[in-house]
Write a protein that holds these residues in place. Structure first.
Motif, mmCIF file in Angstrom:
data_model
loop_
_atom_site.group_PDB
_atom_site.id
_atom_site.type_symbol
_atom_site.label_atom_id
_atom_site.label_comp_id
_atom_site.label_asym_id
_atom_site.label_seq_id
_atom_site.Cartn_x
_atom_site.Cartn_y
_atom_site.Cartn_z
ATOM 1 N N ILE A 175 0.811 -1.222 0.000
ATOM 2 C CA ILE A 175 0.000 0.000 0.000
ATOM 3 C C ILE A 175 0.844 1.271 0.000
ATOM 4 O O ILE A 175 0.307 2.370 -0.026
ATOM 5 N N LYS A 176 2.137 1.124 0.011
ATOM 6 C CA LYS A 176 3.017 2.289 0.075
ATOM 7 C C LYS A 176 3.423 2.802 -1.305
ATOM 8 O O LYS A 176 3.543 3.997 -1.517
ATOM 9 N N ARG A 177 3.673 1.886 -2.213
ATOM 10 C CA ARG A 177 4.250 2.270 -3.510
ATOM 11 C C ARG A 177 3.228 2.766 -4.506
ATOM 12 O O ARG A 177 2.123 2.266 -4.589
ATOM 13 N N GLY A 178 3.608 3.774 -5.287
ATOM 14 C CA GLY A 178 2.798 4.293 -6.362
ATOM 15 C C GLY A 178 3.366 3.847 -7.672
ATOM 16 O O GLY A 178 4.084 2.848 -7.710
ATOM 17 N N PRO A 179 3.072 4.467 -8.790
ATOM 18 C CA PRO A 179 2.310 5.711 -8.885
ATOM 19 C C PRO A 179 0.805 5.439 -8.837
ATOM 20 O O PRO A 179 0.369 4.330 -9.105
ATOM 21 N N ILE A 180 0.054 6.480 -8.531
ATOM 22 C CA ILE A 180 -1.396 6.378 -8.545
ATOM 23 C C ILE A 180 -1.955 6.718 -9.925
ATOM 24 O O ILE A 180 -2.853 6.047 -10.418
ATOM 25 N N ASP B 181 -9.191 7.916 -11.603
ATOM 26 C CA ASP B 181 -8.597 8.863 -10.645
ATOM 27 C C ASP B 181 -9.654 9.880 -10.209
ATOM 28 O O ASP B 181 -9.663 11.021 -10.668
ATOM 29 N N GLY C 169 -4.397 9.809 -2.158
ATOM 30 C CA GLY C 169 -3.177 9.108 -1.770
ATOM 31 C C GLY C 169 -1.918 9.945 -1.928
ATOM 32 O O GLY C 169 -1.007 9.880 -1.112
ATOM 33 N N GLY C 170 -1.848 10.713 -2.991
ATOM 34 C CA GLY C 170 -0.681 11.559 -3.257
ATOM 35 C C GLY C 170 -1.087 12.691 -4.171
ATOM 36 O O GLY C 170 -2.166 12.645 -4.775
ATOM 37 N N PRO C 172 -0.943 15.006 -7.604
ATOM 38 C CA PRO C 172 -0.859 14.512 -8.995
ATOM 39 C C PRO C 172 0.563 14.291 -9.496
ATOM 40 O O PRO C 172 0.825 13.320 -10.206
ATOM 41 N N GLY C 173 1.489 15.146 -9.089
ATOM 42 C CA GLY C 173 2.848 15.009 -9.587
ATOM 43 C C GLY C 173 3.703 14.046 -8.786
ATOM 44 O O GLY C 173 4.877 13.849 -9.093
ATOM 45 N N ILE C 175 4.910 10.589 -7.888
ATOM 46 C CA ILE C 175 4.857 9.257 -8.497
ATOM 47 C C ILE C 175 5.322 8.161 -7.554
ATOM 48 O O ILE C 175 5.312 6.988 -7.914
ATOM 49 N N LYS C 176 5.716 8.531 -6.369
ATOM 50 C CA LYS C 176 6.260 7.546 -5.429
ATOM 51 C C LYS C 176 5.182 6.945 -4.524
ATOM 52 O O LYS C 176 5.229 5.769 -4.192
ATOM 53 N N ARG C 177 4.245 7.782 -4.094
ATOM 54 C CA ARG C 177 3.292 7.329 -3.079
ATOM 55 C C ARG C 177 2.127 6.551 -3.651
ATOM 56 O O ARG C 177 1.631 6.841 -4.732
ATOM 57 N N GLY C 178 1.674 5.543 -2.891
ATOM 58 C CA GLY C 178 0.510 4.773 -3.242
ATOM 59 C C GLY C 178 -0.631 5.143 -2.335
ATOM 60 O O GLY C 178 -0.611 6.233 -1.762
ATOM 61 N N PRO C 179 -1.663 4.343 -2.172
ATOM 62 C CA PRO C 179 -1.765 2.991 -2.702
ATOM 63 C C PRO C 179 -2.233 3.000 -4.148
ATOM 64 O O PRO C 179 -2.799 3.979 -4.609
ATOM 65 N N ILE C 180 -1.997 1.904 -4.830
ATOM 66 C CA ILE C 180 -2.476 1.746 -6.204
ATOM 67 C C ILE C 180 -3.875 1.155 -6.213
ATOM 68 O O ILE C 180 -4.726 1.587 -6.985
ATOM 69 N N PRO C 215 -6.852 5.580 -3.685
ATOM 70 C CA PRO C 215 -5.911 5.776 -4.805
ATOM 71 C C PRO C 215 -6.388 6.837 -5.784
ATOM 72 O O PRO C 215 -6.800 6.535 -6.906
ATOM 73 N N THR C 217 -5.583 11.249 -6.900
ATOM 74 C CA THR C 217 -4.655 12.363 -6.699
ATOM 75 C C THR C 217 -5.366 13.711 -6.649
ATOM 76 O O THR C 217 -4.762 14.713 -6.280
ATOM 77 N N MET D 218 -3.468 10.799 -17.427
ATOM 78 C CA MET D 218 -2.642 11.954 -17.765
ATOM 79 C C MET D 218 -2.320 12.076 -19.245
ATOM 80 O O MET D 218 -2.651 13.050 -19.899
ATOM 81 N N ALA D 260 3.134 12.269 -15.205
ATOM 82 C CA ALA D 260 2.575 13.116 -14.157
ATOM 83 C C ALA D 260 3.465 14.324 -13.884
ATOM 84 O O ALA D 260 2.995 15.450 -13.745
ATOM 85 N N GLU D 264 2.685 18.291 -14.610
ATOM 86 C CA GLU D 264 2.882 19.291 -13.552
ATOM 87 C C GLU D 264 3.758 20.441 -14.060
ATOM 88 O O GLU D 264 3.485 21.615 -13.791
#
Ligand SMILES: NC(=O)c1ccc[n+]([C@@H]2O[C@H](COP(=O)([O-])OP(=O)(O)OC[C@H]3O[C@@H](n4cnc5c(N)ncnc54)[C@H](O)[C@@H]3O)[C@@H](O)[C@H]2O)c1
Ligand SMILES: NC(=O)c1ccc[n+]([C@@H]2O[C@H](COP(=O)([O-])OP(=O)(O)OC[C@H]3O[C@@H](n4cnc5c(N)ncnc54)[C@H](O)[C@@H]3O)[C@@H](O)[C@H]2O)c1
Ligand SMILES: NC(=O)c1ccc[n+]([C@@H]2O[C@H](COP(=O)([O-])OP(=O)(O)OC[C@H]3O[C@@H](n4cnc5c(N)ncnc54)[C@H](O)[C@@H]3O)[C@@H](O)[C@H]2O)c1
Ligand SMILES: NC(=O)c1ccc[n+]([C@@H]2O[C@H](COP(=O)([O-])OP(=O)(O)OC[C@H]3O[C@@H](n4cnc5c(N)ncnc54)[C@H](O)[C@@H]3O)[C@@H](O)[C@H]2O)c1
Lengths: 340, 340, 340, 340
Positions: A175-180, B181, C169-170, C172-173, C175-180, C215, C217, D218, D260, D264
């Motif tokens: 649940i931590k990793r993206g991208p969304i 999204d 979750g994060g 829009p820009g 790309i690291k954070r989830g969840p997916i 999930p 943005t 996107m 993304a 941005e």
């Protein structure tokens, strides 16, 4: 009975543990966790002796009602071979432990080739693994590429491979990793490192790869194009796949067009954890234009390396020396024949 | 042996078929599909006689190598009771077929209460279903709400319920539905229709609901708040859940904080299709402040109504008249006890 | 002319910088970055003097063709007030810098109340900020809650608030954070910390909150329920919102039902960065049953705190002492009137 | 002054309308909608006369406070040329209307080549469009491919193109379309129809394409590989892109690695609707190995065809006959020069 230990009971480790348990010639002597968690309860439910990396955390496990069998060192003392399924990078640090304990060790694809000096793929170089002390089972993507390239190379010869890997962003439970909401070039540079990784198993293959990450958890998807050394036919490729023990054919008649529908199909078939251990080549995509082959294949990141790891154990222990025999035994014990 | 037919072998239908197969007192006489597809192959693999709604499509099935046993009419002639699991709205149109064939029928939550004139929930009104010809198993969300409300109401009395349902956008295998999204108010108006749907089972409960759709496939999540008729305690709620055959407790010690991790846990437990048949109430969320109770519960949309449908079959056939007995038999036959 | 520095030119910082630039009574003396990046090029395109936290990195900036004006210390020497928009937690560490430079400072919601000892919301406690040296603009969610609670409390009195926040979750820009593909309870425990955060601005309000992450943005969505001290009407709530300078009404006639459509609408209106600076209350959702009010509101996490920060600057500098005057000037300078 | 009507004021139509408004030589005489909606309010805010397809719906618009100027027929009577931006398939049905009204017409890529008998791309075949009555601006993906292929072909000659298109599942404001968690082969078959579509503009190019859909809103991402007729260099490709008015270079120094972050960046630049009208070629990806070129390019589906449509209007009206002149005028009027 080969005594196997699993260091790192996570996504890959728990699957290898279950697969080992199904085999007639091997047994799990222990699995390891760093802290109490859902997976620790699963280990308990499976009756796997649970060892912990840091014994000072024993109390935490006690409080959670999870019995601790000892330290990772204790576990290593009880095994013939250890499967390291810790997160990428940690495996390399563990090598000293394995050397000290004098046990054989298998790493996963998160580690570099150098961790073991030998990279393994059941269908490509089983024989070279016989009797080795250390081996690395290549990553899920590399495993998938090696299987299909080897198949085609054996029949027609492969002059050049071009592959694009559209990769899942994270595993379903992550649940931590993206991208969304993004398509991420990973890496931006072309070619990606996957080509050289394939060459660690198949050094003679000319291959260029590109890789992207997308917001899905199910599976990776590969677009594979090969220049053949001689003209081929679609029919023959289908025939070869149908006979291959580690490549499945996603038939047109099923109407499956995506990773999600394929995962559902495998789930409905009753596979444990809905695992697709084989490459899922889409029949409808296989296209051969003279010496130009192109196809889509789905790769279940959590599963394909599991069966390879079982074979690798046997090769390294030297108990079965004919690749096809181990592959058949692994598959049969799991009740697994590739989808058709 | 109760002879059960499944009209509509999709997400719900295929699960009910497998659950029926596990029961000692019922058997599948047939399942139906409208066109050849992945699920048709699964029916074949399960050896379920496959009937089709439109016999003119038989040739398509023949070509796909899927044997057709006859028409839906033929299937109805062979059964005591039919479970209609066709897409929402189609079930109502099928009622005439069932009346004509003189078979009992169960619909799913995509249909209105009026389709059957009776809405079913195992833990709430099993006895009222005994001997009935027609019943509707309420939707996944309503089933989940009814279970937890009934539990609390039986102990403390419930003065008012407020619930927010954060719903999954589509099932995992559904590649058409979004959103990708967005958070979608569905409906924008407050209250949503879920409150009245709960009242079709528990007419005396005062309840207001709101509902949103989010881009996930795993499960729904409910935020449930109840005003109790007398002060309660967190400990007692946990105790009640622990004894309930259809409500599970997601223990804090597992570290599970999300639908994805919960699904993974259930998968690891080896449940078929990773199905969570019970409500998944998060232990850490249960909060009781005098007469004010609040908690999170995860509802696996594809699974919770399956076990209810099995009970509903027995009630309508009148073979078991004590609710707890049917619930226990259903659970036991599936090898299912709620997570703890 | 108030001289403003922005320490941390990221998601929030770049918006505050542009908003400051639009105001007639303030100017940007500098913005800071830690390394060359897309945003550093934007600072250059805007002609904002760029300062860097670690001067040893100057060469990297030189190589990227981005002129460096000096160190963060130099920037602080040139300003009257600094807006700290560094990532949560770093702001607190920066406090010593600001004290040493003898400048006023504003932090964002990623920091605790204690960083400044005062938490700010334009519509709630502008007057209390006058002349202060340090203030924290509360988080996007808290800002959105404070605005709507204050509006209702001023009219009817609020006995109790219950709010559920369905959070993006994060950004829009990011790309690291989830969840997916998950709904994450954050926190699992009830109540969440958002209630106390609202109380840092509105100490007299009784409020219980729950929070989940999904999930997406685009925006957060709030389900807000309030027990009023006297019966209210839907019409009056709509009227109040229509007059409020920081709360917009998403009219039913627009057909907008989601965060994504709302963002599109704001984009089409031509707002810079498609920013929704106001709360977006869904007209269709506003429901009043005697003393029980319920509604949905969308909160654009990247935008709502930006206008508050502008007001906070003025209050702390003491140049405008009437809240409505600053709010009106901020809005007017941005060409902003809430959607209707 | 060229009088332009927009039939279908949606994602593409509203952007074309704004772009027309910026041009010195053309003006919007009307836009059309089928029902009141958020976009109808935007048309009103922009002061575009609003026409409706079905006059019987006028009352609905009246009730929503949106003035109706007349029927689509009335709109056609007032224009020199109509841009059809209705959903794919509807445009073809509208052709009879345009013939009857005796106006020139431009369709978008959702229609087949046959709707107009001519497919347009500014950089490829502007001259062939001069004076035509009917033309189709090719789809977003085809536009992006044509631009880059033409650039490379003009310099080196292109022997063969292989392209994989990783497509966005739906536009940001589209809450209906999925997938949520899947990679969808669309089509499963190889090659996809995009190759022939490129050939409708560049008939001499040999091209094979594959296409997939992923859960993002996107942009599309293309992996483009070309066999050149003579060896090339990375430096020269970068130089050519830097001079091209419709291809932008996503510089390595920006650190941008995804759709993304690129969106941005374009947003931060202040572009209306964050539109990327140009191809976004990733500098870091450009790889040339003798006669083998490979690169990644991002294509903003909602934007790239907009500027092409403006050029197409001029070509068809015959007011500017030199392609570079129209392209320069379009860009200049929008204040647009490609990112560098
Ligand atoms: N997940 C995949 O899709 C996938 C696919 C192919 C290969 N791999 C590779 O497999 C390996 C394992 O990955 P994973 O996804 O299973 O990781 P994971 O994070 O799911 O599991 C790792 C496990 O190792 C444990 N662990 C961490 N540090 C440890 C230590 N010092 N000692 C013992 N145990 C420790 C953790 O508690 C966890 O249970 C990596 O090399 C990875 O690259 C992963
Ligand atoms: N999917 C869920 O999460 C869920 C949860 C609870 C209740 N339900 C309800 O269960 C019912 C079934 O939903 P589902 O999700 O399983 O649908 P589904 O689309 O997965 O499956 C429906 C099946 O019915 C078949 N079908 C369609 N028309 C038919 C006809 N005329 N005759 C016979 N078969 C026909 C289809 O081929 C398909 O196999 C609906 O009422 C739905 O609202 C669904
Ligand atoms: N993003 C949101 O949705 C949001 C909403 C409301 C409040 N906030 C709060 O605003 C603050 C900033 O968040 P953000 O989302 O803009 O973060 P961000 O990561 O987008 O931007 C932070 C910026 O600070 C810079 N930075 C990092 N360390 C620095 C240092 N030591 N000195 C100077 N600059 C440094 C980074 O380069 C970056 O440009 C946080 O407190 C956050 O909680 C964020
Ligand atoms: N959206 C994209 O990414 C994209 C990209 C390139 C090309 N295109 C093409 O552009 C065209 C328009 O697509 P879109 O995405 O803008 O669609 P859209 O659905 O966003 O907009 C279509 C508009 O047409 C209106 N409309 C529908 N029927 C009509 C009728 N009979 N008469 C008049 N108006 C009518 C609708 O109200 C809506 O406003 C299609 O051919 C599409 O394939 C779309």
């Amino acid at each position: 009975m080969i005594r196997v230990a699993i260091n790192g009971y996570g996504t890959i480790g728990k699957r290898v543990a279950d697969a080992v348990t199904c085999q007639p010639d091997m047994t799990i002597v222990g699995v390891s966790k760093t802290k109490p968690s859902a997976e620790a309860y699963i280990a308990k439910a499976r009756n796997f002796p649970l060892y912990i990396a840091d014994l000072s955390k024993k109390e935490e496990f006690d409080k959670a009602g999870i019995p601790v069998a000892g330290s990772v060192g204790d576990m290593l003392a009880a095994c013939d071979i250890v499967v390291d399924a810790t997160p990428g990078g940690i495996g390399a640090k563990n090598r000293a432990l394995y050397e000290k304990a004098g046990v054989k060790a298998i790493w996963q694809g998160g580690e570099d080739h150098d961790v073991a000096g030998f990279s393994f793929s059941s269908s490509c170089n089983y024989s070279d693994a016989i009797g080795r002390d250390y081996a690395r089972v290549v990553s899920c993507n590399t495993t998938g590429l090696c299987r299909i390239i080897k198949l085609v190379d054996s029949e027609y010869g492969v002059r050049k491979v071009r592959a694009t890997m559209i990769r899942r962003g994270g595993d379903p439970g992550d649940i931590k990793r993206g991208p969304i909401d993004a398509i991420v070039l990973n890496p931006v540079t072309i070619p990606s490192h996957h080509g050289p990784d394939v060459q660690s198993v198949l050094p003679e293959i000319k291959i260029t790869t590109t890789a992207l990450i997308v917001p899905t958890t199910m599976m990776h998807m590969h677009v594979v194009q090969m220049d053949l050394k001689q003209p081929g036919t679609r029919e023959r490729i289908i025939e070869l796949i149908s006979k291959n023990p580690r490549i499945g054919l996603v038939r047109k008649a099923t109407g499956i067009t995506s990773t999600a529908e394929l995962k559902e199909y495998v789930m409905d078939l009753g596979r444990p954890r809905s695992d697709l251990w084989e490459n899922g080549v889409f029949e409808g995509s296989i296209s051969v234009d003279e010496d130009d082959l192109c196809l889509f294949q789905a790769i279940h990141q959590e599963a394909d390396v599991v069966v390879e790891t079982i074979d690798c154990i046997r090769a390294m222990m030297g108990t079965i020396t004919i690749p096809e025999e181990s592959i058949a035994l692994t598959n049969h014990s799991l009740g697994f024949s590739p989808i058709r």
